[in-house]
Design a protein around this motif. Structure first.
Motif, short mmCIF file in Angstrom:
data_model
loop_
_atom_site.label_atom_id
_atom_site.label_comp_id
_atom_site.label_asym_id
_atom_site.label_seq_id
_atom_site.Cartn_x
_atom_site.Cartn_y
_atom_site.Cartn_z
N LEU A 175 0.82 -1.21 0.00
CA LEU A 175 0.00 0.00 0.00
C LEU A 175 0.85 1.26 0.00
O LEU A 175 0.37 2.35 0.31
CB LEU A 175 -0.93 0.00 1.22
CG LEU A 175 -1.94 -1.15 1.29
CD1 LEU A 175 -2.87 -0.96 2.48
CD2 LEU A 175 -2.73 -1.27 0.01
N GLN A 176 2.15 1.11 -0.35
CA GLN A 176 3.10 2.22 -0.50
C GLN A 176 3.51 2.87 0.82
O GLN A 176 3.99 4.00 0.85
CB GLN A 176 2.54 3.29 -1.44
CG GLN A 176 2.26 2.79 -2.85
CD GLN A 176 3.53 2.32 -3.55
OE1 GLN A 176 4.56 2.97 -3.49
NE2 GLN A 176 3.45 1.18 -4.21
N PHE A 177 3.33 2.17 1.96
CA PHE A 177 3.86 2.65 3.24
C PHE A 177 5.37 2.42 3.26
O PHE A 177 5.87 1.47 2.66
CB PHE A 177 3.21 1.91 4.41
CG PHE A 177 1.85 2.43 4.79
CD1 PHE A 177 1.68 3.22 5.90
CD2 PHE A 177 0.73 2.13 4.02
CE1 PHE A 177 0.44 3.70 6.26
CE2 PHE A 177 -0.52 2.61 4.36
CZ PHE A 177 -0.68 3.40 5.49
N LYS A 178 6.08 3.28 3.98
CA LYS A 178 7.52 3.14 4.11
C LYS A 178 7.86 2.61 5.49
O LYS A 178 7.33 3.10 6.49
CB LYS A 178 8.21 4.49 3.90
CG LYS A 178 8.07 5.04 2.49
CD LYS A 178 8.74 6.39 2.36
CE LYS A 178 8.58 6.95 0.95
NZ LYS A 178 9.18 8.31 0.83
N ARG A 179 8.75 1.63 5.53
CA ARG A 179 9.19 1.09 6.82
C ARG A 179 10.35 1.93 7.34
O ARG A 179 11.24 2.33 6.57
CB ARG A 179 9.61 -0.36 6.68
CG ARG A 179 9.96 -1.01 8.01
CD ARG A 179 10.08 -2.51 7.89
NE ARG A 179 10.34 -3.13 9.19
CZ ARG A 179 10.35 -4.42 9.40
NH1 ARG A 179 10.12 -5.26 8.39
NH2 ARG A 179 10.56 -4.92 10.61
N THR A 180 10.35 2.22 8.63
CA THR A 180 11.39 3.07 9.20
C THR A 180 11.71 2.62 10.62
O THR A 180 10.87 2.01 11.30
CB THR A 180 10.94 4.55 9.21
OG1 THR A 180 11.98 5.35 9.75
CG2 THR A 180 9.69 4.74 10.06
N ASN A 181 12.92 2.94 11.04
CA ASN A 181 13.30 2.75 12.44
C ASN A 181 13.43 4.10 13.15
O ASN A 181 13.73 4.16 14.34
CB ASN A 181 14.62 1.99 12.54
CG ASN A 181 14.47 0.54 12.12
OD1 ASN A 181 13.48 -0.11 12.45
ND2 ASN A 181 15.43 0.04 11.36
#
Length: 715
Positions: free
Chosen positions: A189-195
């Motif tokens: 769904l075009q979400f970006k994974r981040t820390n």
């Protein structure tokens, strides 16, 4: 289990007006006639409401009575923001959304063959407006008590609502979903994974603790899990970190253009096929440069779509992505309305021509790009709707204006005539004969009892000298004056001349910056100067009850600025003051002057008769000057100095905490469409961030970037 919302809509909250005001003047009659027309099935109606008659409140009452989702179209972002705020005040418990172009800056892709110049698409997206657009589309697909106030950007391609709806997911405690499945779905769904810190459209997974910031809200959904089981869901404030348990959540895709699974493979196959066909066309025509250019561009885009499901300019492949046939119109915001809905076209005499003209300019630019190998032929189907396509997609329309154009009046008359049939025709229709319906509904009587201003026609010869005498009278009474000229240069020169003659004056035209414009208008109301000289900016949208005199210079010069529509709108600027008077400087009568004067006198006669019959004594509108410009301008002059005072008053707080608080205030201001205040807060954050960077460098630590939102506030 990840569940989508296809076919699921929350129980309907009824539209409910919350206001101390009740319909007055012509409003009750107008509401009754408009509702009767809608119930009788009329597609087109016109609300001819004079300036200051409360057209927005009338429309709100119509919405409350018919209980349909509503699209309100305005001709610019500023007017749309004004209307959105008005509807939010009237419907505080319902969903009122703002949908305009999300570009702060936009340079469309183009090619100029004469100079062999290719201009790549360049755009700066306003993150906050993008959030508001997602909020609008999500609400349209999940509830029914929705009003969307939009600019004409609502007729541009937006991505298929079916794909968007199918991928809106709902989760609640005790649902089962694996960590891997959850992450894969969000990436799709075009979400970006981040820390790092979460931003809109991003997520963070830490063991059994999952966090998501949706694209339509500045909040964090925190999932507490145990294995594959969701135990609890918290709503977390990203600044204060305050949290509360919530029963369920809705997550919409991070982009409106999404490509998943079979849909993506089908689209890729169709794009490749079209590429092969177009390359053959170029090669047969010996256009080898164009063929190579198209081949490289399209194959690069295909690789991006296959790898990440998105590419720069993906909207040019919208036909294949949605499975449309060649020539079919694109999906737009209108397609996100489910079932029947009402459309309001505000200031229709300006907005309708805008909607009508969008297609032709876009088609000309795309034709050149396709001809020279920059885009596939299907890119032409990434376009705004044609006017007939727009009319096919809306259901019932109410045009509102003080000066509706002939198109709106004619089509509304035709709609009314179609209903003037024998009563027997309505026996089985379920609506009954439309005894109250009327194609053109007039709202002439103002709730305040104010009447249209008197008009005086004076010779254009020596008009400036004559005007000064009238100005002196109004200044003595502590009233304000508006003067309209034909050009910016004339406005500046006349203002300078009045100042030489010791008359406090300013000018206003399109070259004046937005913030300065706000301050100028506020200063006029406060009496810091007496005369405002301008061009056509003085026609729509000015609410200045202190103005009692309007002077129109060179009123007999036929043209856009002296058309009957422009003249009536300008005359209306004096209609909020009981002493309203309009001076028309003209040496001969034009057709526009005759029509404008005749219409004003007709309205004035009706208003005076009503006041006499009901014993009404009109009074000038009294309206407080709600304005933040003095505070804003002082901060603008020396924001750093103001911040020093702020910081000295908040001893013991870390700069990081102050930045977070100001970011929260900035986002709240933008959410209320108060972009001027948000811009000032953004400037403060920039200065604080610089101080923080210096402080960290001095102790050898790495600086932390401030929110990317601070770079994207609409001024």
């Amino acid at each position: 289990m990840l569940r989508n919302l296809t076919g699921q809509v929350n129980p309907m909250n009824n539209f409910k007006i919350v206001s101390k005001h009740r319909p007055a003047g012509d409003q009750p009659k107008a509401i009754k006639q408009l509702v009767a027309g809608l119930e009788a099935g009329m597609k087109h109606q016109t609300l001819l409401g004079v300036t200051g008659s409360g057209k927005t409140f009338t429309v709100a009452n119509v919405i409350e009575k018919i209980q349909k989702p509503t699209l309100v179209i305005a001709h610019n972002k500023t007017l749309a923001a004004q209307l959105c705020n008005e509807f939010r005040e009237i419907f505080p418990n319902n969903s009122v959304n703002y949908f305009v172009s999300y570009y702060d800056y936009y340079q469309p892709e183009a090619y100029m063959p004469s100079s062999d110049t290719y201009i790549e698409k360049e755009a700066m997206i306003n993150d906050e407006i993008d959030k508001l657009r997602h909020a609008a589309t999500t609400d349209l697909l999940t509830r029914k008590d929705v009003i969307v106030v939009a600019s004409v950007s609502c007729i541009y391609g937006l991505g298929a609502p079916e794909a968007y709806a199918e991928n809106i997911i709902r989760l609640k405690p005790l649902d089962r979903v694996t960590r891997k499945e959850f992450a894969r779905k969000l990436v799709q769904l075009q979400f970006k994974r981040t820390n790092a810190d979460l931003t809109r459209g991003s997520f963070r997974l830490r063991g059994d603790n999952w966090e998501v910031m949706p694209p339509d809200k500045e909040i964090i959904y925190n999932f507490v899990t145990e294995g594959d089981l969701i135990k609890e869901i918290y709503l977390v404030d990203p600044v204060s970190r305050e949290s509360k348990i919530i029963p369920d959540i809705i997550i919409s895709p991070a982009r409106h253009f999404i490509t998943l699974g079979p849909q993506k493979q089908r689209a890729v196959k169709a794009i490749r096929k079209e590429l092969e066909e177009q390359l053959k066309v170029f090669e047969n025509d010996k256009k080898f440069l164009e063929a190579e250019r198209l081949d490289q561009r399209t194959k690069f885009d295909l690789a991006m779509i296959q790898e990440v499901g998105y590419c720069h300019g993906i909207e040019n492949y919208s036909r294949q992505l949605s499975g449309r046939a060649a020539g079919e119109p694109p999906e737009t915001l209108l397609d996100y309305f489910r079932g029947d809905f009402l459309t309001i076209i505000d200031e229709s005499h300006v907005t309708v021509p805008q909607i009508t003209g969008m297609y032709a300019g876009d088609a000309s630019r795309k034709k050149t790009l396709i001809e020279y190998g920059f885009r596939l032929p299907s890119a032409a189907d990434n376009r705004p709707l044609k006017f007939n396509e727009f009319n096919e997609r809306v259901h019932q329309i109410i045009y509102t204006s003080a000066t509706p154009a002939e198109y709106e009046k004619q089509i509304s008359r035709e709609a009314a005539n179609q209903l003037r049939r024998p009563k027997s025709d309505f026996k089985n229709s379920g609506v009954g004969a439309p005894t109250e319906a009327s194609g053109i509904v007039e709202q002439i009587i103002r709730p305040t009892g104010l009447v249209d201003p008197q008009i005086k026609i004076l010779p254009a010869k020596n008009q400036v000298k004559d005007l000064m005498k009238w100005i002196a009278e109004r200044v003595e009474k502590k009233e304000r004056v508006l003067v309209t000229t034909l050009t910016k240069k004339m406005a500046e020169d006349l203002s300078a001349y009045l100042q030489q003659e010791k008359i406090k004056s300013e000018y206003l035209h399109s070259d004046v910056k937005t913030m300065d414009r706000i301050q100028i208008l506020s200063n006029l109301r406060r009496g810091k100067f007496d005369v405002l000289v301008g061009v056509n900016l003085l026609r729509e949208g000015l609410d200045l009850p202190e103005v009692s005199l309007v002077a129109i210079m060179d009123a007999d010069k036929e043209g856009f600025l002296r058309s009957d529509t422009a003249l009536i709108q300008t005359i209306g600027r004096a209609a909020r003051n009981v002493n309203g008077l309009v001076l028309l400087y003209a040496d001969h009568m034009t057709g526009s002057l005759t029509r404008a004067i005749g219409e004003t006198e007709r309205r004035r006669t009706i208003q005076l008769a009503y006041n006499k019959k009901h014993g009404i004594t009109p009074k000038t509108i009294e309206r407080a000057i709600h304005d933040i410009t003095e505070e804003l301008m002082s901060k603008r002059k020396d924001i750093a100095a103001v911040l020093k005072l702020d910081l000295s008053a908040i001893k013991g707080k870390k700069i990081e905490d102050i930045i977070k608080e100001k970011e929260k205030s900035m986002k709240e201001a933008s959410g209320e469409l108060d972009f001027e205040l948000a811009a000032i807060l953004r400037d403060e954050i920039k200065i604080l961030s610089k101080d923080l960077n210096k402080e960290r460098k001095s102790i050898g630590t790495k600086s932390k970037p401030s929110s990317n939102f601070t770079a994207r506030i609409t001024r």
